[in-house]
Enzyme design. Structure first.
Site, PDB file in Angstrom:
ATOM      1  N   LYS A 106      30.857 -40.884 117.310  1.00  0.00           N
ATOM      2  CA  LYS A 106      29.613 -39.740 118.249  1.00  0.00           C
ATOM      3  C   LYS A 106      30.285 -39.430 119.098  1.00  0.00           C
ATOM      4  O   LYS A 106      29.785 -37.797 118.948  1.00  0.00           O
ATOM      5  CB  LYS A 106      29.035 -41.188 119.464  1.00  0.00           C
ATOM      6  CG  LYS A 106      27.902 -42.012 118.342  1.00  0.00           C
ATOM      7  CD  LYS A 106      27.109 -42.821 119.170  1.00  0.00           C
ATOM      8  CE  LYS A 106      25.731 -43.124 117.914  1.00  0.00           C
ATOM      9  NZ  LYS A 106      25.893 -43.677 116.495  1.00  0.00           N
TER      10      LYS A 106
HETATM   11  C1  LIG Z   1      25.363 -44.207 116.064  1.00  0.00           C
HETATM   12  C2  LIG Z   1      26.642 -45.114 115.299  1.00  0.00           C
HETATM   13  C3  LIG Z   1      26.304 -45.209 113.246  1.00  0.00           C
HETATM   14  C4  LIG Z   1      24.616 -44.845 112.891  1.00  0.00           C
HETATM   15  O1  LIG Z   1      24.586 -43.371 113.205  1.00  0.00           O
HETATM   16  P1  LIG Z   1      23.475 -42.527 112.753  1.00  0.00           P
HETATM   17  O2  LIG Z   1      23.598 -41.371 113.018  1.00  0.00           O
HETATM   18  O3  LIG Z   1      22.318 -43.487 113.741  1.00  0.00           O
HETATM   19  O4  LIG Z   1      22.694 -43.507 111.246  1.00  0.00           O
HETATM   20  C5  LIG Z   1      27.114 -46.384 112.753  1.00  0.00           C
HETATM   21  N1  LIG Z   1      28.049 -46.767 113.764  1.00  0.00           N
HETATM   22  C6  LIG Z   1      28.624 -46.058 114.595  1.00  0.00           C
HETATM   23  C7  LIG Z   1      29.697 -46.857 115.446  1.00  0.00           C
HETATM   24  C8  LIG Z   1      27.508 -46.103 115.385  1.00  0.00           C
HETATM   25  O5  LIG Z   1      28.229 -45.276 116.768  1.00  0.00           O
END
Ligand SMILES: *Cc1c(COP(=O)(O)O)cnc(C)c1O
Length: 482
Positions: A106
């Site tokens: 993120k």
């Molecule tokens: C947020 C997240 C995801 C999922 O991503 P999306 O965009 O919500 O599909 C997968 N793995 C980790 C470690 C995350 O923090």
């Protein structure tokens, strides 16, 4: 390029307005039908910053100086200026998205979003300060805090459930520095915390208080657009390494929760990148696997807590954007969303299902398989992966293709140290920081700096409140900032 609501063509916005508003007024998400013509071949010759500038400039054309915004967002913040390195593991490739300040994928989007929001605020002539309000079950909170820390014109309040985050996640948040950040524990679980935040959004802030609310989650197009860049970057890396020729298709396997990450891959394809198939990987919460196979989205099912918690989700908000892009019909999408709200399920048209099958693959992987995968890839390939990445890796193994396969890796193994350590046969009992140390001793894989220094950092945020008091807490802060 103009944006409109997925549910109503009359609700339109420029890209700056869409970033500032987050959600469209009718509850739909901002999206565009017109991807214009994009020089995707030329873009492959740029470095990562140059790619980001070109791709974001095309997706969000109303921003005055994307070059400066990209540089401000990313310079010196990641372990490498490549931002997202591609690593060969066996006969596949792992795209490491976790080399940012908080060791979670993120960071890629949440480093850029504050720059977009503040630039949009200036260009739209908004005087109010922007207050980012977030409920977090762990990773999003810290990445948002790091992204918004000391960004002029913004404040951020992160609420987390006092019993709902890991020790390391909590330490990451309560040690956060910055004059404009505020972190507060709520007595309750994640749902209580999220409900509290939604109520504050619904009630709004008092007229004339000089602050307006905004959200940092992936409903905002400004959080989605930065994720398109690493699909190009991985393709360019394969090209420059001589693994593919320009125009060859590459498949991407994506560990999926809210469908933001994988949707960014579809946007890359819309911009011309030769993306083959996008494979959606789920854990035991396999609502998306069922949907992509049958065309029936049914959220009326049990919710499981798994070893890959960031994918524990039953309603994937960004799927709405994909439905829109596939049919380009806001009335059709509005109908599906109405059914989802009223009945908890919807069924897409046969035409839509055909298109889904042509573009997407899917698969799921339970906790036992997740651990088995981490252990096996470590012993066979010497590569240590986190639980989310392992879900995608396992789905990639089960999936047959002749194209090169890129597996997106969304977190450092040190963010989920207990599950990872026990998966490779270590003793994962006791304190989470000690587990991290043992994982390092056993594997020699470096601990990311932000996590290694955590234990000795001073705690700066100690507020704990009842969930009934969340609104009062926010209003108190707003009053104090005046
Ligand atoms: C947020 C997240 C995801 C999922 O991503 P999306 O965009 O919500 O599909 C997968 N793995 C980790 C470690 C995350 O923090």
């Amino acid at each position: 390029m103009d944006y409109q609501s997925t549910r109503n063509a009359k609700i339109a916005a420029s890209s700056t307005a869409a970033v500032l508003q987050g959600l469209a007024g009718d509850g739909g998400l901002f999206i565009t039908k017109d991807f214009g013509t994009f020089d995707w071949r030329g873009t492959l010759e740029s470095d990562t910053f140059g790619m980001a500038e070109k791709i974001l400039g095309a997706l969000l054309p109303d921003f005055d100086d994307m070059r400066a915004l990209v540089r401000r967002a990313y310079t010196g913040k990641f372990e490498t200026d490549e931002l997202t390195p591609l690593v060969r593991v066996g006969d596949r490739y792992v795209l490491e998205l976790f080399r940012g300040p908080t060791s979670a994928f993120k960071d890629v989007a949440l480093s850029m979003l504050p720059q977009l929001i503040t630039a949009a605020r200036a260009q739209e002539g908004v005087r109010d300060e922007i207050l980012i309000l977030t409920a977090t079950s762990g990773d999003t909170g810290k990445a948002a805090l790091a992204g918004f820390c000391d960004v002029p014109g913004t404040k951020i309040i992160v609420f987390y459930p006092d019993a709902g985050v890991s020790k390391v996640q909590k330490a990451q948040m309560v040690t956060q520095e910055g004059e404009n950040v505020c972190v507060c524990a709520v007595r309750g679980n994640f749902d209580d915390t999220q409900t509290g935040v939604k109520k504050i959004f619904a009630a709004g802030l008092p007229e004339g208080c000089g602050v307006r609310l905004s959200s940092a989650n992936s409903i905002n197009i400004g959080r989605l657009a930065p994720q398109v860049v690493y699909y190009f970057k991985a393709y360019a890396d394969l090209l420059h390494a001589g693994r593919i020729a320009v125009g060859d298709k590459v498949d991407y396997v994506v560990p999926t929760g809210n469908f933001g990450d994988i949707l960014a891959g579809y946007l890359a394809k819309k911009m011309g990148l030769p993306v083959g198939r996008l494979i959606c990987a789920s854990n035991r919460n396999d609502v998306l696997t069922d949907f992509l196979r049958t065309g029936v989205y049914d959220r009326r099912r049990p919710f499981y807590k798994t070893l890959s918690p960031s994918m524990d989700i039953l309603v994937s908000s960004n799927l709405e954007r994909l439905l829109f892009l596939l049919c380009e019909d806001e009335n059709e999408v509005a109908g599906y969303m109405r059914d989802l709200n009223e009945k908890g399920a919807y069924t897409v048209s046969d035409t839509m299902l055909e298109k889904l099958h042509a573009e997407f693959g899917c698969g799921c992987c339970d906790d036992a398989q997740t651990k088995e995968t981490i252990g096996r890839v470590w012993s066979q390939n010497g590569y240590l992966m986190d639980t989310h990445t392992a879900v995608a890796w396992k789905v990639a193994e089960d999936y047959k293709t002749d194209a090169p396969v890129v597996v997106l890796s969304t977190a450092s193994p040190y963010k989920f140290p207990a599950a990872v350590l026990s998966a490779i046969g270590g003793d994962a009992s006791g304190d989470e920081f000690d587990i991290m140390d043992r994982l390092h001793a056993l594997t020699g894989v470096p601990v990311p700096e932000g996590l290694a220094t955590l234990r000795s950092k001073p705690v700066r945020h100690t507020d704990v409140i009842d969930r009934e008091d969340m609104q009062k807490y926010v209003l108190g802060k707003v009053e104090k900032w005046k």
